[in-house]
Design an enzyme around this catalytic site. Sequence first.
Site, PDB file in Angstrom:
ATOM      1  N   HIS A 195     -30.020  12.511 -17.741  1.00  0.00           N
ATOM      2  CA  HIS A 195     -31.657  12.715 -18.041  1.00  0.00           C
ATOM      3  C   HIS A 195     -31.872  13.882 -17.849  1.00  0.00           C
ATOM      4  O   HIS A 195     -32.722  14.576 -18.715  1.00  0.00           O
ATOM      5  CB  HIS A 195     -32.290  11.707 -16.814  1.00  0.00           C
ATOM      6  N   HIS A 235     -30.391   8.297  -8.358  1.00  0.00           N
ATOM      7  CA  HIS A 235     -29.543   9.505  -8.382  1.00  0.00           C
ATOM      8  C   HIS A 235     -29.622  10.086  -7.029  1.00  0.00           C
ATOM      9  O   HIS A 235     -30.635  10.094  -6.596  1.00  0.00           O
ATOM     10  CB  HIS A 235     -29.857  10.669  -9.526  1.00  0.00           C
ATOM     11  N   ASP A 239     -26.784  15.244  -7.913  1.00  0.00           N
ATOM     12  CA  ASP A 239     -26.770  14.756  -9.292  1.00  0.00           C
ATOM     13  C   ASP A 239     -27.782  15.407 -10.057  1.00  0.00           C
ATOM     14  O   ASP A 239     -27.821  16.163 -11.319  1.00  0.00           O
ATOM     15  CB  ASP A 239     -26.944  13.339  -9.417  1.00  0.00           C
TER      16      ASP A 239
END
Length: 278
Positions: A195, A235, A239
């Site tokens: 993302h 996450h 990350d």
Amino acid sequence: MQQNRGSAINHLHLRQMAKDATLSRRAAKEGREQMMNDNGGEKMGRTPPAAGMRWSLSYIVCLLGQHPLLCLFGLSLLFFMGVEYTIRMIPSTSPPFDIGFVLTHSLNNFLSTHPFLNSVLAALNTVFVVMQTTYIIWTLLMEGRPRATISALFMFTCRGILGCSTQLPLPKGFLGSGVDFPVGNVSFFLFFSGHVAGSVIASVDMRRMKRYQMARCFDALNALQALRLLATRGHYTIDLAVGVGAGLLFDSLAGKYEEGSAKSKHGGSCCCNCGFFT
């Protein structure tokens, strides 16, 4: 007699001229060497003296004034060396410690008691993922610029390899949603955040094309996305941080790939004559 005397005088005169020329060349050579020493040898192509040979109080003050960020990084290196060698390790029986989870603890509790709001935020996040994906594909198909697409291909390939190599446990308190991307409550790689990386790739491309308002908008939405991912435990903090670095890294690698393809021996374009790298 007079002719011999004139020849001797001319000979002495020529010897004096040669001597003067030799002295001039020597003086010029010494002047060039002095210039190289004064300029640290950089302008004349010579290696400057080692930094350790130039340490002085004035040199240190100049270094602090001209490179404060590097000096700060040097201090942070010493600081984190001390932290690393003295920090208490997390036992194998305990959950991982994550500073982002600590900071978003109240948000996690709030969303856990409001599942509808959690799904709304997940749906909005999915819309943002569609936006960045659409932009990257648009630059390829409509504008004929493949760099962002190449970046995404590099990034997701690397993410897949790393995700298969180290599979982290799902964080405790994870709040899933059927409308979150990938849609349908399917499994996903935790490390690293696609993302965030995809959004960075799109934002960097926007800045390259001087679309600054769009880039700032994407950066703001990316920050909100990161906050939501931490609050829902989608996450770990690492990350997200690596996702930012991955977006920047793979954009740079894609640029080098384009340059290498343009310099190939196929008439300035790639071997398939697609025209993308002209």
